[in-house]
Design an enzyme around this catalytic site. Structure first.
Site, PDB file in Angstrom:
ATOM      1  N   CYS A   1      22.758  29.247  55.372  1.00 36.51           N
ATOM      2  CA  CYS A   1      23.540  28.009  55.352  1.00 36.51           C
ATOM      3  C   CYS A   1      23.015  26.884  56.240  1.00 36.51           C
ATOM      4  O   CYS A   1      22.878  25.759  55.781  1.00 36.51           O
ATOM      5  CB  CYS A   1      24.971  28.303  55.768  1.00 36.51           C
ATOM      6  SG  CYS A   1      25.918  29.067  54.461  1.00 36.51           S
TER       7      CYS A   1
ATOM      8  N   LYS B   1      32.772  21.406  54.787  1.00 36.53           N
ATOM      9  CA  LYS B   1      31.979  22.633  54.870  1.00 36.53           C
ATOM     10  C   LYS B   1      30.564  22.335  55.367  1.00 36.53           C
ATOM     11  O   LYS B   1      30.061  22.955  56.301  1.00 36.53           O
ATOM     12  CB  LYS B   1      31.940  23.291  53.488  1.00 36.53           C
ATOM     13  CG  LYS B   1      30.887  24.342  53.307  1.00 36.53           C
ATOM     14  CD  LYS B   1      31.162  25.559  54.149  1.00 36.53           C
ATOM     15  CE  LYS B   1      29.900  26.336  54.358  1.00 36.53           C
ATOM     16  NZ  LYS B   1      29.965  27.718  54.118  1.00 36.53           N
TER      17      LYS B   1
ATOM     18  N   GLU C   1      33.375  28.448  51.460  1.00 36.15           N
ATOM     19  CA  GLU C   1      33.510  29.697  52.189  1.00 36.15           C
ATOM     20  C   GLU C   1      33.131  29.494  53.645  1.00 36.15           C
ATOM     21  O   GLU C   1      32.110  28.910  53.937  1.00 36.15           O
ATOM     22  CB  GLU C   1      32.563  30.708  51.539  1.00 36.15           C
ATOM     23  CG  GLU C   1      32.810  32.088  51.982  1.00 36.15           C
ATOM     24  CD  GLU C   1      34.281  32.389  51.958  1.00 36.15           C
ATOM     25  OE1 GLU C   1      34.825  32.592  50.874  1.00 36.15           O
ATOM     26  OE2 GLU C   1      34.922  32.403  53.032  1.00 36.15           O
TER      27      GLU C   1
HETATM   28  C1  UDX Z   1      27.352  30.295  59.039  1.00 32.56           C
HETATM   29  C2  UDX Z   1      28.733  29.762  59.484  1.00 32.56           C
HETATM   30  O1  UDX Z   1      29.059  30.291  60.764  1.00 32.56           O
HETATM   31  C3  UDX Z   1      29.781  30.111  58.463  1.00 32.56           C
HETATM   32  O2  UDX Z   1      31.026  29.567  58.845  1.00 32.56           O
HETATM   33  C4  UDX Z   1      29.327  29.550  57.131  1.00 32.56           C
HETATM   34  O3  UDX Z   1      30.253  29.782  56.128  1.00 32.56           O
HETATM   35  C5  UDX Z   1      27.980  30.109  56.735  1.00 32.56           C
HETATM   36  O4  UDX Z   1      27.031  29.798  57.749  1.00 32.56           O
HETATM   37  P1  UDX Z   1      26.112  32.639  59.090  1.00 32.56           P
HETATM   38  O5  UDX Z   1      24.910  31.899  58.608  1.00 32.56           O
HETATM   39  O6  UDX Z   1      26.483  33.891  58.389  1.00 32.56           O
HETATM   40  O7  UDX Z   1      27.399  31.708  59.031  1.00 32.56           O
HETATM   41  O8  UDX Z   1      25.874  33.025  60.628  1.00 32.56           O
HETATM   42  P2  UDX Z   1      26.233  32.405  62.058  1.00 32.56           P
HETATM   43  O9  UDX Z   1      26.957  33.427  62.829  1.00 32.56           O
HETATM   44  O10 UDX Z   1      26.836  31.068  61.967  1.00 32.56           O
HETATM   45  O11 UDX Z   1      24.781  32.286  62.720  1.00 32.56           O
HETATM   46  C6  UDX Z   1      23.770  31.418  62.213  1.00 32.56           C
HETATM   47  C7  UDX Z   1      22.504  31.559  63.027  1.00 32.56           C
HETATM   48  O12 UDX Z   1      22.656  30.974  64.326  1.00 32.56           O
HETATM   49  C8  UDX Z   1      22.054  32.998  63.267  1.00 32.56           C
HETATM   50  O13 UDX Z   1      20.672  33.094  63.118  1.00 32.56           O
HETATM   51  C9  UDX Z   1      22.487  33.259  64.680  1.00 32.56           C
HETATM   52  O14 UDX Z   1      21.747  34.266  65.282  1.00 32.56           O
HETATM   53  C10 UDX Z   1      22.254  31.894  65.316  1.00 32.56           C
HETATM   54  N1  UDX Z   1      23.063  31.675  66.528  1.00 32.56           N
HETATM   55  C11 UDX Z   1      24.421  31.651  66.459  1.00 32.56           C
HETATM   56  C12 UDX Z   1      22.431  31.464  67.754  1.00 32.56           C
HETATM   57  O15 UDX Z   1      21.201  31.483  67.835  1.00 32.56           O
HETATM   58  N2  UDX Z   1      23.198  31.245  68.856  1.00 32.56           N
HETATM   59  C13 UDX Z   1      24.562  31.207  68.824  1.00 32.56           C
HETATM   60  O16 UDX Z   1      25.181  30.986  69.869  1.00 32.56           O
HETATM   61  C14 UDX Z   1      25.192  31.427  67.579  1.00 32.56           C
END
Ligand code: UDX
Ligand code: ADP
Length: 464
Positions: free
Chosen positions: A278, A222, A163
C-alpha cells in the site's frame, strides 16, 4: 430495504480473503462466496490442511475453520457468484502501472475495469457494488460509467469502503476496527445501499465506528491515511541518518517524540525502510493525482516520503558494503527475514529485495531464511527487479529453511524483518560458526545489541 442474503467478493487475496472470512464468521445468515481467476489460489483456500491457506495471518485459520463450508465458500465460478449476489465486493489488485501514461506512478485499473465489465455482463438483478481495493480518487466514477453504460437495465449502487487492515494483524484489525468508512451517493438509493453495508458491519462493530461519507472523501481518506503513516516512518528514518552521525540514539529520540501525546508513539520505529502493497503505491498515486491537477508543490511534498524511503534502503546496503572493507564480491551474507514485516508471508515492495539486489550487483551471495516466505517467491521478487538474468539470480540467491544453516560461514548477517523468533536464537552458536569479525546489521532494531557485542559480534542497528 435491500435484504442481503448473498455476498460475492471478486479477488481472494490479502484483502478479499481475510475480510470475507470475518464477515462470514460474524454474519452466519449471509452466504459469502469469494471468487478468483487464479485456480491454485482457490484450491489453496479450500485445502483441508489449514496450514496451506494461501495467506498467512495470525488467527485466520481459526476463522476459516469456523465459517468455511457453512456460509463461506471459495470458487472460480465468477459468473455464478456475481449472478447470485445482492452485494459484490471488488478486491482485486491495483498495482502501480508499469507501462504507458502514468507509468511507475498511477494505479493500473485494468483488473477493476475487467471486473466491472463482467459484473455488467452477468447481472440480471440490481446490485450494490463496493470498491474495497485501494483506488485513486474518482475510480468509483469510472466503475459507475462502465456499469451504467454496458448493462441492460440493471441498477447498480456504487460504494467505496476502503480496507484499513494491516497485514500481520488483519483478523484483529477487522474484528476490532477503529473505524469503517462507507462512501456512497447522497441519494435515497445511495443512502439505502450505505445502510445495507452498515448493517453488515453493525453485526460486530459499534455504530459510532461506522462512518458514512461521500464516495470521494472515502477514497481520498484511505489514500492519505496511508500517506500519513508512511510519512511518519520516513520522518523517523531521516532522523536515524542524523543519529548515526551524532551521539544521539534513534530509539531514545523515538521514545521521547512518541511520549508527546499530541504525536503518539505508533509508527515511529526506525527501520531499513517501509514496504508492503500500500504505502508506496498509494503515495505514488497521490503524487500523480496532484501532478495531474497542477499541484506541483503538493506532489513534491509527498514524493519526498518515497525518496527518503529509497535512500534508507540504499544507506543500509551501502553501510554493509563499506563495513565489509568496501567489497562484498564473493562473500556470503545471511538475510534473516524476507517478508515486508513480521507475521505475513507477503513480500510486495519488501526492503529485503531491494537490499539484496544492491548487494547482488556487488556479486555477494545472499543466503535467505524467512519462516513464512516460499523460495519461489524470493526468486520471483529479485527477477521482478530485472537487474540480472534469472540464471544469475539463481546463482547468487540461496534460500534456506534452517536459520542456523543460513548463518553458517557467512561474513555478515542482516536482519530484514522483525520476526519475533530471531530474538530467541542461540546467538553464541551462530557466532561460533560464522566468519570473523562477525558482523550483524540489524535493519529492524530487534536484537539486543549489547548482548551480541558481549558475545563478540560487531553490531550495527539503525540510527544507533
Ligand atoms: C498499511 C496500513 O497500515 C493499513 O491501514 C492499510 O490498509 C494498508 O497499508 P500494511 O502495509 O499491511 O498496512 O503494514 P503496516 O503495518 O502499515 O507497515 C507498512 C510498512 O512500514 C512495513 O514495512 C513496516 O515494517 C514499516 N514500518 C511500520 C516501519 O518501518 N516502522 C514503523 O514504525 C511502522
Ligand atoms: P490485495 O492485497 O489487494 O488483496 P492480491 O494480489 O493479494 O491483492 O489479490 C488480488 C486477487 O484478485 C488475486 O488473487 C487475483 O488473481 C484476483 N483477480 C484479479 N483480477 C480478477 C478478476 N477479473 N476476476 C477474479 N479475480 C481477479
Amino acid at each position: 430495504m435491500t435484504q442481503i442474503k448473498n455476498i460475492c467478493c471478486i479477488g481472494a487475496g490479502y484483502v478479499g480473503g481475510p475480510t470475507m472470512a470475518v464477515i462470514a464468521q460474524k454474519c452466519p445468515e449471509i452466504n459469502v462466496t469469494v471468487v478468483d481467476l487464479n485456480e491454485q489460489r482457490i484450491a489453496d483456500w479450500n485445502d483441508d490442511d489449514l496450514d496451506k491457506l494461501p495467506i498467512y495471518e495470525p488467527g485466520l485459520k481459526e476463522v476459516v475453520a469456523e465459517a468455511r463450508g457453512r456460509n463461506l465458500f471459495f470458487s472460480t465460478d465468477v459468473d455464478k457468484a456475481i449472478d447470485n449476489a445482492e452485494m459484490i465486493f471488488i478486491s482485486v489488485n491495483t498495482p502501480t502501472k508499469t507501462y504507458g501514461k502514468g507509468k511507475g506512478m498511477a494505479a493500473d485499473l485494468k483488473y477493476i475495469e475487467l471486473c466491472a465489465r463482467q459484473i455488467a455482463r452477468v447481472s440480471k438483478t440490481d446490485k450494490i457494488v463496493i470498491e474495497k481495493s485501494t483506488l485513486p480518487v474518482r475510480t468509483a466514477e469510472a466503475l459507475r460509467s462502465i456499469l451504467d453504460n454496458t448493462s441492460s437495465g440493471v441498477k447498480f449502487q456504487i460504494l467505496s469502503s476502503p480496507e484499513f487492515l494491516a497485514e500481520g494483524t488483519a483478523v484483529d484489525d477487522l474484528q476490532n476496527a477503529d473505524r469503517v468508512l462507507i462512501g456512497g451517493d447522497q441519494t435515497p438509493e445511495g443512502l439505502e445501499a450505505m445502510q445495507a453495508l452498515t448493517d453488515i458491519y453493525a453485526h460486530w462493530l459499534p455504530k459510532e465506528r461506522i462512518l458514512q461519507t461521500n464516495v470521494w472523501s472515502s477514497e481520498l481518506s484511505k489514500l492519505t491515511a496511508n500517506a500519513f503513516l508512511a510519512q511518519r516512518v520516513s520522518s523517523i528514518n531521516s532522523l536515524s541518518a542524523l543519529c548515526e552521525k551524532t551521539e544521539a540514539n534513534i530509539e531514545e529520540v523515538s521514545r521521547a517524540i512518541g511520549a508527546d501525546s499530541r504525536i503518539g508513539s505508533k509508527f515511529l520505529k526506525s527501520s531499513v525502510g517501509f514496504g508492503g502493497s500500500c504505502f508506496q503505491k498509494d503515495i505514488l498515486n497521490l503524487v500523480y493525482i496532484c501532478q495531474s491537477l497542477g499541484l506541483k508543490e503538493v506532489a513534491d511534498y509527498w514524493e519526498q516520503v518515497i525518496i527518503m524511503n529509497d535512500y534508507q534502503k540504499h544507506r543500509f546496503a551501502d553501510n554493509i558494503i563499506k563495513t565489509l572493507y568496501n567489497t562484498v564480491s564473493g562473500k556470503k551474507i545471511a538475510f534473516l527475514g524476507w517478508a515486508f514485516k513480521k507475521d505475513t508471508n507477503d513480500t510486495r515492495e519488501t526492503a529485503a529485495m531491494y537490499v539484496a539486489d544492491i548487494l547482488m550487483e556487488d556479486r555477494a551471495t545472499i543466503v535467505v531464511y524467512d519462516p513464512k516466505v516460499k523460495y519461489e517467491q524470493m526468486f520471483a521478487d529479485v527477477d521482478y527487479l530485472n537487474t540480472r538474468t534469472e540464471k544469475e539470480n539463481k546463482e547468487l540467491l540461496k534460500p534456506q529453511t534452517d536459520p542456523y544453516e543460513a548463518c553458517k560461514d557467512v561474513h555478515a548477517i542482516a536482519i530484514l524483518t522483525e520476526w519475533d523468533e530471531f530474538k530467541g536464537y542461540d546467538w553464541q552458536k551462530i557466532y561460533d560458526h560464522m566468519m570473523k569479525p562477525a558482523f550483524v546489521f540489524d535493519g529492524r532494531n530487534v536484537l539486543d545489541g549489547e548482548k551480541l557485542e558481549k558475545i563478540g559480534f560487531k553490531y550495527y542497528g539503525i540510527g544507533k
